[in-house]
Design an enzyme around this catalytic site. Structure first.
Site, short mmCIF file in Angstrom:
data_model
loop_
_atom_site.label_atom_id
_atom_site.label_comp_id
_atom_site.label_asym_id
_atom_site.label_seq_id
_atom_site.Cartn_x
_atom_site.Cartn_y
_atom_site.Cartn_z
N LYS A 108 0.85 -1.21 0.00
CA LYS A 108 0.00 0.00 0.00
C LYS A 108 0.88 1.25 0.00
CE LYS A 108 -3.91 -2.34 2.03
NZ LYS A 108 -4.61 -2.81 3.22
N ASP A 164 -11.51 2.73 3.78
CA ASP A 164 -11.88 1.32 3.67
C ASP A 164 -13.40 1.17 3.57
OD1 ASP A 164 -9.91 -0.52 3.41
OD2 ASP A 164 -9.56 -0.82 5.55
N GLN A 194 -4.77 -1.65 9.38
CA GLN A 194 -4.65 -2.98 8.76
C GLN A 194 -5.19 -4.04 9.73
OE1 GLN A 194 -3.30 -3.57 5.55
NE2 GLN A 194 -4.17 -5.59 5.92
#
Ligand code: NAP
Length: 300
Positions: A54, A121, A98
């Site tokens: 990422k 997200d 994460q």
């Protein structure tokens, strides 16, 4: 029929290049650089790889990447203090923690702590609610990637029969909401669905998000259907050597390819779209928070 392979890797590259162009333009015109903050708690090796990827992808499109690596015994209080700081930081437009996190932390509470406008997200209940009520939301990355691939493949989705297999908050439900928003007739199938093969046989579009290797079979598929395989399953591959494994999706790729009009492979289908959509969401969040025009084709 031999299905067309939907090349998610190539499509994701075009999305990333479009993002990079837009990032360069707003930097030049407005002096603003989109920024993504990624929090990693603990040292899970798979998560470290995801976070590294990422970071690399964020830098490649010209955005700022802020990595926060915290020890596995980080307290809830310290983690929330960091999230609060990032929520208040105008240079940070997207925040992602994460998952999985160590057991003493709650994923649901972490997501709830993130400013919904920075929830790239798309997991915050406010964003889920906005999506469900047809309003402008941050949409989770994998579902957004599925939608982009389908729109690119089929153009208008209006009136198509879509069956989504799986009802998770992360994939199945938001995919179904997005398809409904694009005027598909949507059925959601799950582990309690009866005669699932008959349900799937009615579909012009099948999205499989089950987590079971080769679950969707050739004879479930209507000839000419478009099949999006979200699943990522690691299975033994003795042909590659002792103890070796390989990745497969939720769809029996070889069989279904003989019937469908188009299908995403695993790997190389939906997977590459997920990071591209994370970048798209960060850019979108940056544009929204600064009152700038949003790039075309990168949101639902
Ligand atoms: P999940 O939370 O485990 O949900 C799986 C869903 O499949 C559930 O709704 C479950 O039904 C349903 N299901 C399980 N067994 C079934 C059966 N026999 N028949 C019908 N439905 C069944 O998984 P997820 O997070 O949605 O992920 C799904 C897959 O996508 C996984 O392989 C995951 O690794 C992959 N994934 C890929 C990406 C990517 O970037 N490509 C991103 C996220 C996830 P119930 O609700 O009734 O239990």
């Amino acid at each position: 029929m031999t299905a067309q392979i939907i090349d998610g890797k190539a499509f994701a590259a075009t999305v990333r290049s479009k993002i990079a162009d837009h990032v360069a333009r707003i930097e030049e015109t407005n002096g603003i650089t989109p920024g993504l903050a990624v929090i990693l708690v603990g040292d899970d090796p798979a998560s470290e790889v995801y976070v590294r990827n990422k970071h690399k992808s964020t830098i490649e499109v010209g955005m700022n990447s802020y990595e926060h690596k915290l020890p596995a015994d980080t307290t809830e209080e310290d983690l929330y203090a960091l999230i609060d700081k990032l929520n208040a930081d105008p240079k940070v437009h997207g925040i992602l923690c994460q998952f999985p996190v160590p057991d003493h932390l709650s994923e649901r509470d972490i997501v709830a702590r993130i400013d919904p406008a920075k929830d790239v997200d798309g997991l915050h209940v406010l964003n889920a609610g906005l999506l469900a009520s047809g309003q402008r939301a941050m949409v989770s990355c994998t579902p957004l990637g599925c939608l982009m691939l389908l729109r690119d493949q089929l153009g208008s989705l209006s009136g198509k029969n879509a069956v989504v297999i799986g009802r998770s908050n992360l994939v199945g439900k938001p995919v179904a909401q997005l398809l409904l928003r694009d005027s598909c007739t949507v059925t959601i199938a799950h582990s309690r669905t009866k005669n699932i093969e008959d349900v799937v046989r009615g579909a012009d579009i099948v999205v499989a998000a089950v987590g079971r290797a080769n679950f969707v079979k050739k004879d479930w598929i209507k000839p000419g259907a478009t099949v999006i395989d979200v699943g990522i399953n690691r299975i033994p591959a003795p042909e590659r050597g002792e103890g070796k494994t390989r990745l497969v999706g939720d769809v029996d790729f070889a069989g279904v390819s003989e019937v469908a009009a188009a299908i995403t492979p695993v790997p190389g289908g939906v997977g590459p779209m997920t990071i591209a959509c994370l970048l798209a969401n960060t850019l979108t969040a940056c544009c929204r928070s600064n009152g700038l025009r949003e790039p075309d084709g990168l949101t639902a």
